[in-house]
Design a protein around this motif. Structure first.
Motif: not given
Length: 826
Positions: A733, A783-784, A801-802, A806
């Motif tokens: 990340q 994540d959202n 975040y994956s 994103i």
């Protein structure tokens, strides 16, 4: 009654025999009177009688055969003092009334002293007091034991030293010499008595309420210094140091050597002797300060002593020279005056020696700083903090000698890298640093900024500061309401503010408010300021601002807000044009080159007029007169640039005056009220005058302080000054984050920085100049969720975040400027 003096009616001074070295010492200081019975050819005399208690002088004309009594009668008719309350002293002896002037040995132009006797008693109590002290000292020197002698002498001093007549008897009876002789006597207890007595005398001198009387006692303290120095005591002897300190402290209390003191030059010579002596001690101190081992724990008292004595000495020189026909910038030379011969030269020698030694010290300091930058050491010497004090005094001394100022500034220019370091590290708010304004070329931006920011008062606790609750949609109007009704003192104490319907508070929100309100203040739509056509960051007051009836109050508020932004070190992204800055600094003469950015068209036109062929402009082909048309509130108005200007034609002889008046009208006269009200608001936040603040700075300095760095944001510098919480530097990340930031446009980087810190414009030093390190923290959100920030702590939070895609999407949303504001928390 002592054997030194008899009664007033028939007394005369008798030297008393004292055994050993003490007697020899006293004999050099005992008063004697030799009668002169030789008659001269002339029988007329003129002499001067000084009244000791008033410091007035009477001129007497008399015959040599006149008696003392007849002289006293003359004095009585002039002073209204009865004869029985008068005593005449000549050469240390009271004159008897039945004696003639010839028998008393009085010569033409002689000086006599008139001493008043208290009417309530047969003999002056101050005379008795001094007489008693003399008797006591003589008895002690003979080896007699007197219980409580120290306190008896102290009590005499405490009771009578506030009497002008006592000072006279103190000198007349040579009490300083006697006390020093007592200090030197072979009897052990006598040294303690003398030490205590002299220390008491010094303490009482410093506590006296009358500055005029303190000025007289300067002579006594100088006597003590010279007497002790004469018998071999120097700075190694505590009593000598106490006397010299007392002399210096009394000089400070009195405000220098009193110019009306008849012994002013003697005092100045005494002061310069102390300066010369202290300078030798200071040279040794400077040698120690250059070595890390010897610099530890050294006392800088000698530095303070040097300043303490140099100040009165410089004042004395200036006062002495002000009475002559010489200029203040001069090679001082008083060889014709034996009292003052060579004295100024001694100070010049001190200046040269110390300046040379300071060059050595600054060289060592420079080498240490270079080694520190190269990682070879981090040595900070204890003595460095006092170099500025010495340099300041040398600066003041340099003004007295031809070529000295050039040498002084030449040294500082040669060591230009060292002086700014000392200013930033060691100059405090309480210091007087005006001397640094004399030659700003020896400083740099960082040191000038430091000096200017010290002119703001210290902030109090933000929580108890002035409170504001602002609606973002009405940021200018509501900020104006709050700031216009606030008292200056409350604003100096700090601001506590929040935006309506938002929980965030603290320094981060305050930084954001500064940026937003300044954007509105300088928005051309609000008609307060005009942007320069060639540089839209630069502004100056709008002459047409009167379209708003409250425009002058808005300028006061604007001045307050800009000053507060500077105080808080918030860079708001705007700068002032030169025509505005010069007037804030007190310079109201605007030149043609000054208006190049503010009005390029006017600049070009004026330049053409000045360069135009003389015959062409004299033909009146331009049709110019000393008048100009201005548009105000929709209608045009003709303004004369000088009386009768409408009918005064511009020609080749007066065109320079025309251009000057045209520029002054456009950029000074038409905006004078706006400038003065802005300056008034700015001064509300300062602890000094507005002029002092702006005179510390160049326009370029002010640009950097107000706008911030002009350089593009460096991602590498950003990374160096960022730490992590919950993440590691090699996490996916974090790697994704810096790759995404590296691909952002310059404006997106600014918006991200603003979202993260409420800082949109970095200081000139880059991220190093921020008040703390930035922090990236891992949040537990899914994540959202978008990133969030705590601007007060320079903290950015986002979930793990994956994928990089994103993260880029989420960062893209918050780097839209209309979203970045108000998205974070304090």
């Amino acid at each position: 009654m002592s054997s030194i003096t008899k009664t007033i009616a028939g007394g005369c001074f008798h030297q008393q025999s004292i055994n050993g070295a003490t007697a020899d010492h006293l004999s050099n200081h005992s008063p004697e009177l030799k009668f002169n019975d030789t008659k001269t050819t002339s029988s007329e005399l003129q002499f001067f009688v000084r009244m000791m208690w008033k410091c007035n002088t009477i001129v007497i004309h008399a015959s040599r055969e006149d008696t003392v009594e007849s002289i006293l009668q003359q004095i009585s008719s002039k002073t209204k003092i009865p004869i029985e309350y008068q005593r005449l002293i000549y050469n240390g002896k009271q004159l008897q009334q039945q004696q003639s002037l010839s028998q008393c040995g009085i010569e033409n132009d002689a000086n006599l002293q008139l001493v008043g006797q208290l009417r309530s008693i047969g003999r002056s109590v101050v005379w008795n007091s001094a007489d008693d002290i003399v008797s006591m000292i003589l008895n002690l020197c003979r080896g007699e034991s007197l219980n409580g002698a120290s306190m008896i002498i102290h009590n005499h001093f405490a009771k009578y030293m506030n009497n002008f007549e006592y000072f006279y008897f103190f000198k007349l009876m040579k009490i300083p010499s006697l006390l020093v002789a007592l200090y030197m006597s072979p009897f052990a207890c006598n040294k303690n008595i003398a030490d205590f007595s002299i220390e008491s005398f010094i303490e009482i001198c410093l506590d006296l309420k009358c500055k005029k009387l303190q000025g007289f006692y300067l002579e006594i303290l100088l006597d003590f210094c010279e007497l002790l120095r004469g018998v071999g005591f120097t700075c190694d002897e505590p009593l000598y140091v106490s006397c010299r300190d007392g002399f210096g402290n009394l000089l400070t209390l009195v405000g220098g050597v009193p110019i009306n003191n008849p012994n002013m030059k003697v005092l100045l010579r005494g002061v310069v002797d102390c300066v010369h002596e202290i300078a030798d001690e200071l040279l040794m101190y400077l040698d120690l300060s250059m070595n890390w081992d010897t610099a530890k724990g050294i006392s800088y008292k000698v530095v303070l002593d040097f300043v303490k004595f140099c100040g009165p000495l410089r004042m004395g020189f200036a006062e002495e020279q002000a009475t002559s026909d010489e200029s203040l910038n001069y090679d001082i030379c008083y060889e014709e005056d034996p009292l003052f011969s060579g004295v100024p030269d001694q100070l010049h020698i001190v200046f040269i020696k110390l300046l040379s030694k300071m060059d050595e010290c600054l060289q060592v300091m420079e080498d240490c700083l270079v080694n520190k930058e190269q990682g070879k050491g981090d040595v900070i010497h204890n003595g460095w903090s006092h170099y500025l004090i010495i340099l300041k005094e040398l600066f003041h001394i340099s003004k007295f000698y031809s070529g000295a100022q050039e040498k002084f500034w030449g040294l500082l220019l040669h060591r230009k890298n060292v002086l700014p370091h000392m200013i930033v590290r060691y100059v405090k708010k309480t210091d007087d640093h005006q001397w640094l304004l004399e030659n700003k070329i020896v400083t740099d931006f960082e040191s000038r900024r430091h000096l200017a920011l010290m002119l703001f008062p210290d902030s109090k606790d933000e929580i108890s500061g002035y409170e504001m609750l602002i609606d973002r949609s009405q940021v200018l109007a509501e900020s104006f309401e709050y700031m216009s009704r606030a008292k200056a003192k409350s604003l100096q104490g700090g601001i506590f503010m929040a935006f309506k319907n938002e929980k965030a508070t603290g320094p981060g929100v305050l930084r954001e408010w500064f940026v937003l309100v300044c954007r509105e203040i300088f928005n051309p739509k609000n008609a307060l300021f005009v942007a320069c056509p060639n540089d839209h960051r630069r502004f100056f007051p709008n002459a047409a601002s009167k379209v708003n009836s409250l425009h002058l109050k808005y300028f006061i508020v604007s001045g307050r807000i800009i000053a507060l932004a500077l105080k808080k070190k918030v860079h708001v992204g705007i700068v002032f044009d030169r025509v505005f800055f010069k007037q804030l600094a007190g310079n109201y003469i605007i030149t043609l080159e000054d208006i190049r950015d503010a009005d390029p068209i006017m600049y070009s036109s004026c330049k053409q007029i000045l360069e135009m062929d003389a015959d062409y402009i004299d033909s009146d082909a331009l049709g110019l007169t000393f008048s100009t048309e201005v548009e105000e509130l929709g209608h045009r108005e003709l303004i004369e640039l000088c009386p009768g200007g409408e009918s005064l034609v511009v020609d080749s002889k007066n065109r320079e005056k025309y251009v000057h008046l045209l520029i002054q009208n456009r950029f000074v006269t038409s905006i004078s009220k706006q400038v003065s009200h802005f300056a008034e608001g700015f001064a509300d936040i300062l602890s000094c005058s507005r002029l002092e603040f702006f005179q510390f700075l160049d326009l370029e300095d002010f640009d950097l302080m107000l706008h911030g760095s002009e350089n593009a944001i460096s991602v590498e510098d950003w990374k160096v000054h960022t730490k992590y919480h919950g993440y590691k530097e090699n996490d996916h990340q974090i790697s994704w984050f810096w790759k995404i930031v590296g691909r952002m446009s310059a404006e997106q980087k600014k918006v991200l920085l603003f979202f993260w810190t409420s800082v949109k414009h970095l200081p000139v030093e880059g991220f190093r100049g921020l008040s703390s390190t930035l922090l990236i923290s891992k949040s537990s959100k899914p994540d959202n969720h978008l990133p969030s920030s705590h601007t007060c702590f320079y903290k950015l939070c986002f979930p793990p975040y994956s994928s990089m895609a994103i993260m880029q999407d989420r960062l893209g949303i918050i780097t839209q400027e209309h979203i970045s504001c108000s998205f974070g928390t304090a």
